[in-house]
Design a protein around this motif. Sequence first.
Motif, PDB file in Angstrom:
ATOM      1  N   HIS A  38     -50.565 -34.426 -24.334  1.00  0.00           N
ATOM      2  CA  HIS A  38     -50.059 -33.184 -24.886  1.00  0.00           C
ATOM      3  C   HIS A  38     -49.786 -32.212 -23.742  1.00  0.00           C
ATOM      4  O   HIS A  38     -50.282 -32.393 -22.631  1.00  0.00           O
ATOM      5  N   LYS A  58     -41.362 -25.173 -27.778  1.00  0.00           N
ATOM      6  CA  LYS A  58     -42.204 -24.064 -27.306  1.00  0.00           C
ATOM      7  C   LYS A  58     -41.844 -23.681 -25.871  1.00  0.00           C
ATOM      8  O   LYS A  58     -41.869 -22.496 -25.509  1.00  0.00           O
ATOM      9  N   GLU A  69     -41.921 -30.741 -30.255  1.00  0.00           N
ATOM     10  CA  GLU A  69     -42.550 -29.428 -30.472  1.00  0.00           C
ATOM     11  C   GLU A  69     -42.872 -28.774 -29.134  1.00  0.00           C
ATOM     12  O   GLU A  69     -42.659 -27.570 -28.954  1.00  0.00           O
ATOM     13  N   ALA A  70     -43.359 -29.546 -28.151  1.00  0.00           N
ATOM     14  CA  ALA A  70     -43.632 -29.002 -26.816  1.00  0.00           C
ATOM     15  C   ALA A  70     -42.338 -28.502 -26.175  1.00  0.00           C
ATOM     16  O   ALA A  70     -42.306 -27.436 -25.550  1.00  0.00           O
ATOM     17  N   TYR A  88     -49.362 -28.961 -27.736  1.00  0.00           N
ATOM     18  CA  TYR A  88     -48.157 -29.473 -28.378  1.00  0.00           C
ATOM     19  C   TYR A  88     -47.742 -30.767 -27.692  1.00  0.00           C
ATOM     20  O   TYR A  88     -48.086 -31.018 -26.540  1.00  0.00           O
ATOM     21  N   LYS A 109     -53.009 -23.503 -27.005  1.00  0.00           N
ATOM     22  CA  LYS A 109     -52.475 -24.325 -28.086  1.00  0.00           C
ATOM     23  C   LYS A 109     -51.859 -25.584 -27.488  1.00  0.00           C
ATOM     24  O   LYS A 109     -51.227 -25.531 -26.428  1.00  0.00           O
TER      25      LYS A 109
END
Length: 401
Positions: A51, A75, A71-72, A67, A65
């Motif tokens: 992650h 962001k 999704e990473a 990700y 947080k």
Amino acid sequence: MMSEQNEMALLREAILGDGLVEAVFQGAQRGAAPPWPRVAIRPVRIRQARHLQFAYFDGVQEVAKNYRGEEAGAKLDELLALPFKSIQAITAGETLRVQFSKKGRAILHRERRHQEQTIPLELAHDRAKPSLLPEDEPIPFLQALGVMTADGRVRADQQRKFRQINEFLRLIEETGELAELTERPVRVVDLGCGSAALTFATYYYLNEVRGIPATLTGVDTKAHLLERHRATAERLGWDGMRFQTARIIDYEADAPADIVLALHACDTATDEALARAVRWGSRLIFSAPCCHHHLQAQLAAAETPEPFRPVLRHGILRERLGDTLTDAFRAHILRLLGYRAEVLEFVAVEHTPKNLMIRAVHTGAPALPSLVAEYRAMKAYWGVTPFLEELLRDRLVAVLS
């Protein structure tokens, strides 16, 4: 010449790639205000899956947080669209730095490492941050100070000092302001330099690591220490470093300092150093306060606010509250006078109880009415006048009137 779009794509690829060690977004472009002063990204392994951990620091606390995958990437794109002043990505094989010009144009700098300098990847969830100074290669000033052996190993009894030096340099780097110091050489003054380990570290980091020409003057009352520091600087061939025997309040600089250090100056000597920096209009201030007697004496003489009587009847709690209030007033006064100021943990509390750092960046922003009201309310509630206010009364009168 690579286009700005390609430069940012290269940075994005490095951050999302498997070789990422750490990426840091920090500072604000002129006239802008990102929602966080600093965001750090690093890879972590959670349940056997890689992650990216995004650590958002709002000036008070950090929220992390995790990700992965698309999704990473999403962001990261959100961060890349924000007006941060600088972005740095450290990968296993290189360091990429993006600075933004006054017009907001991204400028990419790349520093590739030789194969033997490649940083090994570590995905442990709570791994330590990479050191700014390497732990396994000779660094002359660390050898001269006895922190390293002749073959470049950190001595066992100097590991704590080595970590302290790295953490201090990180606090300087994380401001994102070094690239904004365009006058050369950058002028640094360490008021109350003492044993000067961080003084030498700052000079080395600016000149040798960041390649920013800098001069540095260490000021202290201990003449025997300064004589030893002069000899060390001479052995290192550092012509831009000098030391002057003087009290902080008596020191006369040839020119205003761009960066002021005041590390463990005793009691009101810290206030004298902060006042000097404000009057010079210094861009960066790093102050690690030591003892706090002046305001504690006022607290003892003033009528204790009713809710705090159970607290202040205990001497140790009165002392700690006095320390906290003193540094809160110092940071607040800096904010009133155009600085972005924050109080941070400098070193872990198990190393020393005096582990706070006031870090301030001059922005020139006018004092908000809410800040003025908070300052007046805090003074009235505790019935005290901070010594820094006395030193800067002429500057504060216009702000507080």
